[in-house]
Each structure stands twice: as C-alpha cells, then as structure tokens.
Design a protein around this motif. Structure first.
Motif, PDB file in Angstrom:
ATOM      1  N   ARG A  98       2.243   1.947  -3.425  1.00 27.52           N
ATOM      2  CA  ARG A  98       1.264   2.558  -4.332  1.00 27.52           C
ATOM      3  C   ARG A  98       1.111   4.049  -4.045  1.00 27.52           C
ATOM      4  O   ARG A  98       1.030   4.867  -4.959  1.00 27.52           O
ATOM      5  N   ASP A 145       0.841  -1.209   0.000  1.00 28.76           N
ATOM      6  CA  ASP A 145       0.000   0.000   0.000  1.00 28.76           C
ATOM      7  C   ASP A 145       0.867   1.246   0.000  1.00 28.76           C
ATOM      8  O   ASP A 145       0.564   2.228  -0.697  1.00 28.76           O
ATOM      9  N   ARG A 169       4.166   5.871  -5.306  1.00 21.31           N
ATOM     10  CA  ARG A 169       4.176   5.991  -6.767  1.00 21.31           C
ATOM     11  C   ARG A 169       3.272   7.142  -7.219  1.00 21.31           C
ATOM     12  O   ARG A 169       3.620   7.884  -8.145  1.00 21.31           O
ATOM     13  N   GLU A 170       2.104   7.321  -6.560  1.00 21.66           N
ATOM     14  CA  GLU A 170       1.202   8.421  -6.914  1.00 21.66           C
ATOM     15  C   GLU A 170       1.849   9.769  -6.625  1.00 21.66           C
ATOM     16  O   GLU A 170       1.772  10.696  -7.445  1.00 21.66           O
TER      17      GLU A 170
END
Length: 431
Positions: free
Chosen positions: A80, A77, A83-84
């Motif tokens: 992710r 999590d 990465r955003e």
C-alpha cells in the motif's frame, strides 16, 4: 544498487522463503512495478520502492525509497505504501525528495534553541527569559526534544499537560510557552504556517494565591527587623551535625542583618515595588527632591514610584557606597536576592507562608481597605491593566460596609415598626 533477481509475487510466503546470500539482492514484485524486497547478507529484509521522478523516462535518474523493515511492516502494508509513492511519482512528484526534507526538518530541540536565541533573549526581560528556559529545558525538551517539530501531535503535548495536573500553574505555563514557540516557528519556516500543537489545549483553573499581612503580623515583622539590624537575630545549631556541640552559647548565637538589607525589606512594603525594582535600583534613578523613583525599565516598561515620607526617610538614611541603592557583595553589582535574610526575619516574626512578593500585596491591600479606589492603587503599583488591580476589589470594604449598614438600618427599623413612608403633600394646581 544491489543484485537484482527475477520478479516474484511479494507476499508473506515468498518473503519468508527469501534466504540471505553473500551479497545484498533485490526481488521485484511481478504485479506492482517498482515495488521490491531487499535482502541483506545479515538476513535483514526490507521493502523498497523505485521510480523515475518528474516526467519519467529512461533519461531520468532512478530514485529509491525505503518503506520499512519486514516484521515491523507486513507485505500488504508495504504494498500500500509503495502504491502511494509510485502513484505520486506518476503525477510528477518526487516522494524521495519530500522524505529527505522531512527527515531534515528541525527537531523540537532545534526549534527551541532558535526560538530562545533569536526571539526570547532579544525581546524579553531577564526574568521572562529564565522562565521560558526553565519550561523548555525541564519539560519540553526532555519529553519531545528529538521529535520533528512539524509532526508533534497535539495529543502528545496535551498528555504532558495532563501529567502536570498537580501543578496547574506550571502545566499552563508549559502550554503558553509551547504555543509561543510554535507560533514563532510557523512565522520563520521551522514548521508549516499555522501549525501549533499547543492550540486549543484547555488550561487548568488556577487558584490565585493571596496572602496579606495583618496588623499584628506587621508589628511582629517590625520588631524582627529592628532586632536584626541592632543586636541580631538568634539562631539554633543543627543538632544532626557533629559540630553542633561546639556551637557558641545561646546568648552569643546571634547574626546581624545589614542596614541596607533591612532597608530593602522595608522599602518593598512601603512602596509596593517589585523585588528587582528595589534590588536593581540605582542612585541615578532616585529623585529625593521630588520624592520619586524614576525607573527607566520595569516589568511594564518605564515606571515612576512615589516615595511616601517613611520610604523617603529610609533612602535618605542610606550611604552612597555603590552605584546601587542596595549593593551586593561586589559594590559594582546589585544584590541578587533577599532569600536568606527574609527567611530569618519571617521565621523570627512567626510569619507562615509569607513571600517577599506578599509585601507588595499587603501594600495594595491597605490602600484598598482604606477606600482609595482601585485606579489609584493600580497607578501606585504600576499596573498596565485594570484587571491586574481587580484582585484587590474584595478588600475595598468601605463602599460595601456603607451599603450594608444602610440596608441593615432599614430592615431593623422595619422590624421595630419604625419604617414610615414619607408623605408629601400634593400641591393644588391652579386653573
């Protein structure tokens, strides 16, 4: 920043294996540049993202964003999220700055305080201010006070509305106040434009309370008022208290109500005025010559109340000992309410479930029952909208009674064989 160590593949195994040391340190991910694990001396582990804002480059300062603690957030999590954020930074955005602004956004409490101070108290009447403050302080702030105003989900507000289903009027008032508050907040930058979590929450159907005094009840009320201002109303001692045995004898247990208070109750019935319109009535608003009360302000703005003969007689009989027609304990201030005297009068008269405001309804009901017409009644009561007066439409019995009598007479005549069609001769048309 913390001590940095060699890059690793950040996953559950490597995170669990990272042991605390005397100083904080960071492990950076070997695959996603800028994604790291921060380990505190206390053993707390959290995920972070690092980037250079704007066009990037070595001259731009490094920015760090905390993604969350390990445990509450899994390595996948966290990856992710990183990465955003890193993707947004690569496109010229500054995610850390956006997060700072988000955290600095107004809370529901801050929005509510600004709304009341800058809008409600400046543009609403005192009774409305009290109503808004009660809803905000009793329901909205306790439930959502620390939440960010710009991130309050409609579902949460809807759930609170649902919890008050046994109090539909209060539940609906909650939604109305919240809607007004967020609408104002949207206009003044506290929340994004158009953001309103109270929108589209379906309100409960409210059963409008109607209570009108019958002729018999009015007679009992009149007797109680006359008794109250002459010999006084009887009272009973509270037997649960130790001093009850020392109470005066029954013939001496009476309390008088002042003539001004009795006059106020009578005026509420005779004029159909609202409570504050009578309690805050100043002598300067009274035009005895023309039989008018000229109110500079009421719930619906400027208002003229026509004094009928009995009401005019009551006002003419009062002494001018204060700027107010119904003075309070301090002659320079109006009386605040009539709760205690009305409770005593209504109890003596045996009136069940009758509020002072029901005297206004009774005034209107007598007018409707006399066939005066709703527009006239609306003007007498000072209604600004015809829909407000329409609640008395079912009391306007005369037109219905006339129609019912006409239909009943025709049907009865038909049953008795007396209904004959009237035949009119056809005149011959001359050529």
């Amino acid at each position: 920043m913390s001590n940095e160590r060699a890059s690793i593949k950040i996953n559950k195994r490597t995170v669990d294996a990272a042991l605390p040391t005397a100083a904080r340190y960071v492990l950076w991910d070997v695959d996603l540049k800028g994604f790291g694990l921060r380990v505190e001396p206390s053993g707390v582990k959290s995920f972070i993202a690092r980037y250079r804002p704007g066009a990037g480059g070595r001259t731009a300062p490094k920015r760090f964003v905390s993604l969350g603690r390990y445990g509450a957030l899994t390595p996948d999590d966290a990856r992710r999220l990183a990465r955003e954020i890193l993707g947004a930074a690569a496109n010229g955005q500054d995610p850390a700055d956006a997060i700072v602004k988000e955290r600095a956004a107004a809370s529901v409490t801050e929005l509510a305080n600004a709304f009341v101070a800058e809008h409600v108290k400046k543009k609403r009447k005192s009774k409305t201010i009290e109503s808004y403050e009660h809803v905000i302080n009793a329901y909205l702030v306790p439930a959502f006070g620390t939440r960010k105003a710009n991130a309050l989900p409609r579902a949460d507000l809807s759930r609170l509305h649902g919890k008050l289903s046994d109090k539909p009027a209060i539940a609906n008032r909650l939604v109305a106040v919240a809607s007004s508050m967020f609408s104002w907040g949207s206009q003044h930058g506290y929340v994004p434009e158009g953001f309103n979590p109270a929108a589209r929450i379906e309100k409960y159907k409210e059963i409008q309370r109607e209570r009108f005094l019958s002729t018999d009840e009015l007679e009992r009320m009149g007797e109680a008022l006359r008794e109250a201002e002459t010999i006084g109303l009887p009272w009973e001692p509270d037997q649960s208290k130790a001093k009850a045995k020392h109470a005066p004898k029954a013939e001496n247990r009476r309390v008088k109500i002042s003539g001004e208070v009795v006059a106020a109750i009578r005026l509420l019935l005779l004029t159909g005025a609202r409570l504050r319109e009578i309690l805050h009535l100043r002598w300067t608003y009274v035009d005895l010559e023309r039989g008018l009360l000229l109110l500079p302000e009421s719930k619906t703005g400027r208002k003229t109340i026509i004094l009928n003969a009995p009401a005019l007689l009551i006002i003419e009989g009062l002494n001018r000992t204060s700027p107010f027609v119904i003075p309070g304990d301090d002659p320079e201030k109006p009386r605040s309410d009539l709760k205690r005297p009305w409770a005593a009068v209504s109890a003596r008269a045996g009136l069940t479930g009758v509020r002072l405001h029901d005297l206004r309804h009774t005034h209107a009901s007598f007018g409707a029952g006399s066939g005066m017409g709703l527009p006239i009644i609306g003007k007498l009561l000072g209604h600004s909208q015809a829909a407000t007066t329409a609640r008395y439409a079912h009391l306007d019995a005369d037109p219905l009674r006339r129609a019912s009598n006409k239909i009943g007479g025709a049907l009865s005549a038909a049953l008795e064989g007396k209904l004959k069609a009237e035949v009119l001769p056809i005149k011959k048309i001359r050529p």
